[in-house]
Motif scaffolding. Structure first.
Motif, PDB file in Angstrom:
ATOM      1  N   ALA A 268     -16.446 -19.390 -43.618  1.00 54.51           N
ATOM      2  CA  ALA A 268     -15.830 -18.368 -42.764  1.00 54.51           C
ATOM      3  C   ALA A 268     -15.839 -18.887 -41.334  1.00 54.51           C
ATOM      4  O   ALA A 268     -16.890 -18.935 -40.687  1.00 54.51           O
ATOM      5  N   ALA A 269     -14.686 -19.304 -40.843  1.00 55.39           N
ATOM      6  CA  ALA A 269     -14.598 -19.958 -39.537  1.00 55.39           C
ATOM      7  C   ALA A 269     -13.638 -19.214 -38.611  1.00 55.39           C
ATOM      8  O   ALA A 269     -12.638 -18.645 -39.056  1.00 55.39           O
ATOM      9  N   GLY A 270     -13.958 -19.235 -37.324  1.00 54.78           N
ATOM     10  CA  GLY A 270     -13.066 -18.630 -36.328  1.00 54.78           C
ATOM     11  C   GLY A 270     -12.774 -17.170 -36.588  1.00 54.78           C
ATOM     12  O   GLY A 270     -11.661 -16.699 -36.313  1.00 54.78           O
ATOM     13  N   LEU A 271     -13.745 -16.433 -37.060  1.00 55.63           N
ATOM     14  CA  LEU A 271     -13.526 -15.035 -37.439  1.00 55.63           C
ATOM     15  C   LEU A 271     -12.995 -14.208 -36.278  1.00 55.63           C
ATOM     16  O   LEU A 271     -13.494 -14.304 -35.153  1.00 55.63           O
ATOM     17  N   THR A 272     -11.983 -13.416 -36.551  1.00 55.94           N
ATOM     18  CA  THR A 272     -11.277 -12.518 -35.606  1.00 55.94           C
ATOM     19  C   THR A 272     -10.413 -13.265 -34.596  1.00 55.94           C
ATOM     20  O   THR A 272      -9.806 -12.642 -33.736  1.00 55.94           O
ATOM     21  N   THR A 273     -10.355 -14.587 -34.651  1.00 58.89           N
ATOM     22  CA  THR A 273      -9.573 -15.370 -33.697  1.00 58.89           C
ATOM     23  C   THR A 273      -8.307 -15.904 -34.377  1.00 58.89           C
ATOM     24  O   THR A 273      -8.181 -15.848 -35.596  1.00 58.89           O
ATOM     25  N   PRO A 274      -7.381 -16.476 -33.596  1.00 61.96           N
ATOM     26  CA  PRO A 274      -6.179 -17.064 -34.208  1.00 61.96           C
ATOM     27  C   PRO A 274      -6.483 -18.202 -35.179  1.00 61.96           C
ATOM     28  O   PRO A 274      -5.663 -18.530 -36.032  1.00 61.96           O
TER      29      PRO A 274
END
Length: 235
Positions: free
Chosen positions: A198-204
């Motif tokens: 799970a990477a860069g959650l909530t980001t583009p």
């Protein structure tokens, strides 16, 4: 505003505030003049995002980052003891979760001072939600050892816990070492063990996928060298 220690979440990355933070948080922030922060520069930037017209120079910031003196944390709460609200701001996400803010909260709790956690994004909970793994029992372990042998041992221990305790296991790594972490998981874990990245959650840059270790070995993963990620193991 009621005097309390307000735990103020921030975004997990380059995300519009309105996407992840309720409007009530803004009301609270504007009522506070004393902030205990992990990094003064990023805290100031966040407050300007909340309200562009805010007078930053009229605020007082108390550092709690890795170079701060924890012995001073009790002094940071002096405004609260006088009846003024105090805010706690982390570098990313929710303060006091895998964060030095926990030590500040501990002082407040020992003294019977009111603590108010505000709603905001937690990468740990978001990863559990998106993984498809056990959300009734899970454990976050922070950073694993850097030493290859110690890391392999830690990964095998977490894999064993996932199996024996039916418990979801979460851990993180510094972004520039994410690729190394993935490679170590591929070597240390059983083919049938499931891994969620799970990477860069909530980001583009958000990327969330769950596969078995065997499937990951056959899958091209996106570049994660600059993206904060959480790794989640389950049976």
């Amino acid at each position: 505003m009621e005097a309390a220690l307000y735990l103020i979440p921030v975004t997990l990355g380059d995300t519009p505030l309105e996407r992840v933070l309720p409007s009530y948080n803004r009301t609270v922030v504007l009522g506070i003049r004393h902030f205990i922060v992990e990094e003064v520069r990023t805290a100031r930037r966040f407050l300007k995002q909340v309200e562009r017209s805010i007078d930053i120079d009229a605020l007082t910031f108390y550092p709690m980052g890795k170079h701060a003196d924890a012995a001073l944390f009790a002094r940071y709460l002096e405004p609260l003891r006088r009846g003024e609200p105090v805010g706690v701001i982390s570098e990313a996400g929710c303060p006091a979760v895998a964060d030095p803010g926990a030590d500040v909260v501990a002082v407040a709790q020992r003294e019977g001072l009111k603590v108010v956690p505000l709603v905001g994004p937690s990468s740990i909970l978001l990863a559990v939600m998106a993984s498809g793994f056990n959300g009734q029992s899970f454990a976050f372990h922070g950073y694993l050892p850097i030493d290859p042998a110690a890391r392999t041992k830690a990964l095998k221990r977490l894999e064993s816990l996932a199996i024996s305790e039916n418990q979801t296991q979460l851990f993180i790594e510094t972004p520039y070492r994410n690729a190394r972490m993935v490679a170590d998981i591929m070597r240390a874990c059983r083919p049938q063990t499931r891994l969620c990245v799970a990477a860069g959650l909530t980001t583009p840059q958000e990327y969330v996928r769950t596969l078995t270790v065997k499937q990951w070995r056959e899958t091209k993963m996106p570049e994660l060298a600059k993206v904060p990620a959480i790794f989640v193991l389950y049976k």
